[in-house]
Design a protein around this motif. Structure first.
Motif, PDB file in Angstrom:
ATOM      1  N   LEU A  60      -3.422  -1.417  -3.033  1.00 31.64           N
ATOM      2  CA  LEU A  60      -4.494  -2.368  -2.724  1.00 31.64           C
ATOM      3  C   LEU A  60      -5.788  -1.662  -2.320  1.00 31.64           C
ATOM      4  CD1 LEU A  60      -2.520  -5.115  -0.772  1.00 31.64           C
ATOM      5  CD2 LEU A  60      -3.200  -5.092  -3.181  1.00 31.64           C
ATOM      6  N   ILE A  61      -5.651  -0.469  -1.738  1.00 31.37           N
ATOM      7  CA  ILE A  61      -6.836   0.336  -1.429  1.00 31.37           C
ATOM      8  C   ILE A  61      -6.598   1.769  -1.874  1.00 31.37           C
ATOM      9  CG2 ILE A  61      -7.724  -1.040   0.486  1.00 31.37           C
ATOM     10  CD1 ILE A  61      -6.388   1.046   2.369  1.00 31.37           C
ATOM     11  N   ASP A  62      -7.672   2.393  -2.330  1.00 28.93           N
ATOM     12  CA  ASP A  62      -7.595   3.799  -2.733  1.00 28.93           C
ATOM     13  C   ASP A  62      -7.851   4.640  -1.480  1.00 28.93           C
ATOM     14  OD1 ASP A  62      -7.533   6.199  -3.975  1.00 28.93           O
ATOM     15  OD2 ASP A  62      -9.322   5.882  -5.201  1.00 28.93           O
ATOM     16  N   SER A  63      -6.833   4.703  -0.633  1.00 27.58           N
ATOM     17  CA  SER A  63      -6.980   5.295   0.697  1.00 27.58           C
ATOM     18  C   SER A  63      -6.631   6.775   0.749  1.00 27.58           C
ATOM     19  CB  SER A  63      -6.107   4.527   1.695  1.00 27.58           C
ATOM     20  OG  SER A  63      -4.772   4.486   1.239  1.00 27.58           O
ATOM     21  N   ALA A  81     -11.562  -0.559  -2.139  1.00 26.89           N
ATOM     22  CA  ALA A  81     -10.586  -1.484  -2.731  1.00 26.89           C
ATOM     23  C   ALA A  81     -10.191  -1.016  -4.128  1.00 26.89           C
ATOM     24  CB  ALA A  81     -11.182  -2.884  -2.802  1.00 26.89           C
ATOM     25  N   MET A  82      -8.896  -1.152  -4.448  1.00 24.28           N
ATOM     26  CA  MET A  82      -8.431  -0.778  -5.787  1.00 24.28           C
ATOM     27  C   MET A  82      -8.896  -1.835  -6.791  1.00 24.28           C
ATOM     28  SD  MET A  82      -6.730   2.091  -5.853  1.00 24.28           S
ATOM     29  CE  MET A  82      -5.483   2.125  -7.143  1.00 24.28           C
ATOM     30  N   PRO A  83      -9.478  -1.411  -7.897  1.00 27.26           N
ATOM     31  CA  PRO A  83      -9.929  -2.373  -8.905  1.00 27.26           C
ATOM     32  C   PRO A  83      -8.784  -3.259  -9.385  1.00 27.26           C
ATOM     33  CG  PRO A  83     -10.783  -0.180  -9.369  1.00 27.26           C
ATOM     34  CD  PRO A  83      -9.786  -0.020  -8.267  1.00 27.26           C
ATOM     35  N   VAL A 109      -2.942  -2.443   8.210  1.00 20.71           N
ATOM     36  CA  VAL A 109      -2.616  -3.461   7.209  1.00 20.71           C
ATOM     37  C   VAL A 109      -3.489  -4.699   7.403  1.00 20.71           C
ATOM     38  CG1 VAL A 109      -0.792  -4.931   6.288  1.00 20.71           C
ATOM     39  CG2 VAL A 109      -0.259  -2.585   6.975  1.00 20.71           C
ATOM     40  N   GLN A 110      -3.672  -5.104   8.648  1.00 19.46           N
ATOM     41  CA  GLN A 110      -4.489  -6.290   8.905  1.00 19.46           C
ATOM     42  C   GLN A 110      -5.940  -6.059   8.515  1.00 19.46           C
ATOM     43  OE1 GLN A 110      -3.004  -9.262   9.879  1.00 19.46           O
ATOM     44  NE2 GLN A 110      -4.993  -9.974   9.111  1.00 19.46           N
ATOM     45  N   LEU A 111      -6.437  -4.839   8.748  1.00 23.53           N
ATOM     46  CA  LEU A 111      -7.806  -4.517   8.349  1.00 23.53           C
ATOM     47  C   LEU A 111      -7.975  -4.716   6.848  1.00 23.53           C
ATOM     48  CD1 LEU A 111      -9.857  -1.401   9.464  1.00 23.53           C
ATOM     49  CD2 LEU A 111      -9.747  -2.058   7.069  1.00 23.53           C
ATOM     50  N   VAL A 112      -7.025  -4.240   6.078  1.00 23.31           N
ATOM     51  CA  VAL A 112      -7.108  -4.346   4.621  1.00 23.31           C
ATOM     52  C   VAL A 112      -6.993  -5.804   4.172  1.00 23.31           C
ATOM     53  CG1 VAL A 112      -5.945  -3.733   2.457  1.00 23.31           C
ATOM     54  CG2 VAL A 112      -6.274  -2.003   4.243  1.00 23.31           C
TER      55      VAL A 112
END
Length: 227
Positions: free
Chosen positions: A17-20, A92-94, A121-124
């Motif tokens: 879900l995110i490119d972290s 954010a992941m496309p 997780v909540q932040l995302v």
């Protein structure tokens, strides 16, 4: 399979879900520097998908003898640094948010199932504005065993009230793929190209971008694995 059978998708968070990748690596480097040490990219990649608590015990010099409070302090410092970095630049992941809303509109139940702490997780979830689509959220705070143990996906399946064989996991780490397989769920591996790409060959389907999958393809994958 009956088209009325309830299906679910369980999303890993980091790398899905995110490119972290960069934010997590930088946050490990921050806490290592604060303590007079270093943290290599090889060490970072070796820990993909696992909880920070496990990695600290295994990778940090002398940490095998630390108290739980000492491990927790380093864990908290690392994750706080991660959130600071993420708040400055949220990658954010496309296609992730779009896929979740598409699945929700098609009647899938959806969960986020991550090894990360609840605050991350909540932040995302908040930044992606996907909370209204989720039937369950499982974090590292909810499990006693990290991936490749299947606990996180077993709890997520319970949370969405769909048995694991009718769930599809989307993962980017070998430990997560192994956890999905151990839980009895289908698994889509999202690969990261480049020097530190990892082996996701045990996934049932491998893609390079989330826009390569859709609700129909996920339903077909789940249904193809039923007896």
């Amino acid at each position: 399979m009956n088209s009325d059978v309830q299906l679910a998708v369980l999303f890993d968070m980091d790398g899905v879900l995110i490119d972290s990748y960069a934010a997590h690596f930088e946050s490990w480097q921050v806490v290592a520097k604060q303590r007079g040490g270093t943290y290599t990219e090889e060490e970072f990649v070796a820990g993909f998908g696992r909880t920070s608590r496990e990695l600290i015990r295994e990778q940090w010099n002398g940490a095998e003898n630390w108290s739980e409070d000492e491990v927790a302090q380093l864990d908290n410092d690392k994750e706080a640094a991660f959130r600071d970095i993420l708040n400055e630049n949220f990658p954010a992941m496309p296609g992730g948010r779009e896929l979740i809303f598409d699945l929700y509109e098609r009647g899938f139940r959806i969960a986020v199932a991550s090894s990360g702490p609840r605050e991350n997780v909540q932040l995302v979830i908040d930044r992606l504005e996907i909370g209204s689509c989720l039937s369950a959220v499982i974090t590292g705070n909810d499990v006693t065993k990290g991936k490749p143990d299947p606990q996180v996906f077993q709890l997520a399946a319970q949370g969405v009230d769909v048995p694991n064989p009718l769930c599809c996991v989307i993962e980017d780490a070998p430990a997560g793929v192994a956890a999905a397989n151990a839980a009895g769920s289908s698994c889509i591996g999202l690969v990261r190209p480049g020097k530190y790409s990892v082996n996701l060959d045990d996934a049932n389907l491998i893609v390079s971008h989330l826009n390569e999958i859709n609700p129909a393809k996920i339903a077909e994958l789940i249904q193809s694995r039923q007896g």
